[in-house]
Motif scaffolding. Structure first.
Motif, PDB file in Angstrom:
ATOM      1  N   PHE A  94       0.834  -1.196   0.000  1.00 50.40           N
ATOM      2  CA  PHE A  94       0.000   0.000   0.000  1.00 50.40           C
ATOM      3  C   PHE A  94       0.876   1.256   0.000  1.00 50.40           C
ATOM      4  CE2 PHE A  94      -4.680  -0.377   1.155  1.00 50.40           C
ATOM      5  CZ  PHE A  94      -4.827  -1.623   0.561  1.00 50.40           C
ATOM      6  N   ILE A 141      -1.007   4.429  -1.342  1.00 52.74           N
ATOM      7  CA  ILE A 141      -2.335   4.278  -0.745  1.00 52.74           C
ATOM      8  C   ILE A 141      -2.198   4.423   0.768  1.00 52.74           C
ATOM      9  CG2 ILE A 141      -4.349   2.785  -0.524  1.00 52.74           C
ATOM     10  CD1 ILE A 141      -3.366   1.326  -3.062  1.00 52.74           C
ATOM     11  N   GLU A 185     -13.410   2.610  -4.352  1.00 49.93           N
ATOM     12  CA  GLU A 185     -12.059   2.792  -3.817  1.00 49.93           C
ATOM     13  C   GLU A 185     -11.278   1.483  -3.900  1.00 49.93           C
ATOM     14  OE1 GLU A 185     -12.489   4.191   0.166  1.00 49.93           O
ATOM     15  OE2 GLU A 185     -13.242   6.169  -0.410  1.00 49.93           O
ATOM     16  N   ASP A 236      -7.811   0.815  -5.910  1.00 46.13           N
ATOM     17  CA  ASP A 236      -6.635   0.304  -5.199  1.00 46.13           C
ATOM     18  C   ASP A 236      -6.134  -1.002  -5.813  1.00 46.13           C
ATOM     19  OD1 ASP A 236      -6.798   2.438  -3.488  1.00 46.13           O
ATOM     20  OD2 ASP A 236      -7.657   1.326  -1.803  1.00 46.13           O
ATOM     21  N   LYS A 264      -4.081  -0.093  -8.793  1.00 44.60           N
ATOM     22  CA  LYS A 264      -2.795   0.507  -8.411  1.00 44.60           C
ATOM     23  C   LYS A 264      -1.811  -0.535  -7.890  1.00 44.60           C
ATOM     24  CE  LYS A 264      -4.497   5.080  -6.963  1.00 44.60           C
ATOM     25  NZ  LYS A 264      -4.679   5.984  -5.782  1.00 44.60           N
TER      26      LYS A 264
END
Length: 447
Positions: free
Chosen positions: A170, A175, A184, A188, A191
């Motif tokens: 993360f 993040i 969301e 995520d 990503k």
């Protein structure tokens, strides 16, 4: 946390659904006179359970030892590692060696246990003991332990589903907090995905329905679906929650590489219960899973910090963030038992005595199954485990309802999921209608 045994509920595979077909012709029922044995007299009862790992067996023995200390006249003969199939056969045959008390990992089969009469309705026992189940157990656990007003089972520890995430991954992806909504989560997952060749160096999330606990009911739990209408018919094609859930999962599959690429990658990954689980190894950055995963993941000594949070919710249900899907172990009293009052004393102790529930939860590392136990200061757990306790106590948390033919309807829904994510079914609305019709047919045939 110390080593954690696999999920109580997960051990009971869908295969046991077929074994419970035996119960439809095993209507033993409870006599109209009810339980007549004197629980104050010296007696021995049989308790059959499914736990098998050494630490689990030890925990059950400790639980029963506490009961026998409190009830020195009632002796308990413990029989472990009993599958639902073996339990069902014994409930059919009865006899001195048959169980008086049973525990099962399969909440999906409560409808069959209750409708067949294999287990007695516990409502009269609760009333006699002046215990209000609604005030004793979490809302969701109350729901999955009864069928058509018949409370033939009672919660005995539980499983709550949340989100595990790789804090190191993360941070690298920029993040700063776990996702609270599905939009969301979707962002995520993209990503966190790092392609490598025709596979992945790191996959943000494995969305496929075969992806280690990412089943249809676990996804749909966050949408609070209504599985059956008031007339008992399947609501699969009528409640928009199902279409939204299927659509969300399919979008994740497509955006993260497509079904074939994901399945090819999944085939190279470790199994769910071994140390090479892809979340443990860092190959998958987010994981939908139950409370037992934390201990298993830490035991595998991952090279990153593990974060735990509730699963995200649909964007239009943002205020419900913190809920999750709940299931667990159930306990009940055999209708064939001639020692039902003594059996009730054991069931009551195991499932409503706060210290007993807390002690068992500490030993088994599952979620306590009473509201009082969830708040007990005697609970011992990793601070991250608090997430699952909160999910279990959350009134917005969901489960799947009992059905007269067990979890057959869930198998039908899951199969539609497999067909839709793989492209075999392209018209989702038509698929939902067909699956709903199949569910209605199966239930009608089971009556």
């Amino acid at each position: 946390m110390p080593e954690v045994a696999p999920s109580l509920a997960r051990k009971a595979a869908y295969a046991v659904i077929a074994s419970l077909a035996l119960l439809t012709t095993a209507c033993t029922g409870q006599s109209s006179s009810g339980a007549t044995d004197d629980a104050s007299k010296d007696t021995t009862i049989n308790f059959w359970h499914a736990w098998s790992a050494p630490n689990e067996v030890k925990a059950v023995k400790s639980l029963v030892a506490g009961f026998e200390k409190a009830h020195p006249n009632i002796h308990v003969n413990i029989v472990g590692n009993m599958t639902d199939d073996k339990i069902n056969q014994a409930l059919r045959s009865g006899g001195d060696r048959a169980p008086d008390v049973i525990s099962s990992f399969t909440t999906n089969n409560v409808g069959k246990f209750c409708s067949s009469g294999a287990l007695v309705d516990l409502n009269p026992f609760f009333k006699k003991s002046r215990i209000d189940p609604e005030a004793t157990f979490p809302k969701t656990m109350n729901e999955y332990t009864q069928f058509d007003g018949n409370r033939c089972t009672v919660p005995l520890l539980g499983d709550a589903y949340g989100l595990y995430y790789n804090k190191t991954a993360f941070k690298k992806a920029g993040i700063t907090a776990p996702p609270r909504t599905w939009s969301e989560f979707e962002a995520d997952a993209r990503k966190l995905t790092i392609p490598q060749g025709d596979g992945y160096k790191q996959l943000g999330f494995m969305p496929d329905y075969h992806g280690w606990e990412s089943t249809t009911e676990h996804y749909f739990g966050q949408f609070s679906p209504t599985y059956f209408a008031k007339d008992g018919k399947s609501a699969l094609a009528k409640d928009p929650a199902f279409e939204k859930g299927f659509t969300l999962q399919k979008k994740l599959v497509d955006e993260l590489g497509g079904f074939r690429k994901l399945e090819k990658f999944r085939a190279t990954l470790g199994d769910e219960w071994g140390p090479k689980h892809p979340f443990h190894t860092g190959q998958v950055a987010m994981q939908m899973d139950g409370e037992w995963r934390l201990g298993m993941a830490e035991e595998a000594k991952p090279g990153f910090e593990i974060g735990v949070a509730p699963l995200p919710v649909p964007d239009d249900r943002a205020s419900e963030y913190g809920k999750g899907y709940i299931t667990g172990t159930i306990a009940g009293i055999a209708a064939s038992s001639h020692k039902q009052n003594a059996a009730w004393e054991l069931v009551k102790y195991m499932t409503t005595n706060t210290d007993a529930v807390v002690g068992f939860a500490n030993d088994i590392h599952n979620v306590p199954s009473t509201l009082a136990a969830l708040k007990s200061p005697k609970l011992k757990y990793d601070p991250r485990f608090r997430t699952f306790l909160d999910i279990a106590a959350n009134p917005d948390s969901t489960t799947t309802p009992a059905s007269i033919n067990g979890g057959v309807y869930l198998v039908t829904i899951q199969q539609l999921g497999y067909d839709y994510e793989s492209g075999k079914v392209t018209d989702l609305k038509a698929g939902l209608k067909k699956a709903a019709a199949q569910i209605d047919t199966d239930i009608a045939q089971a009556k």
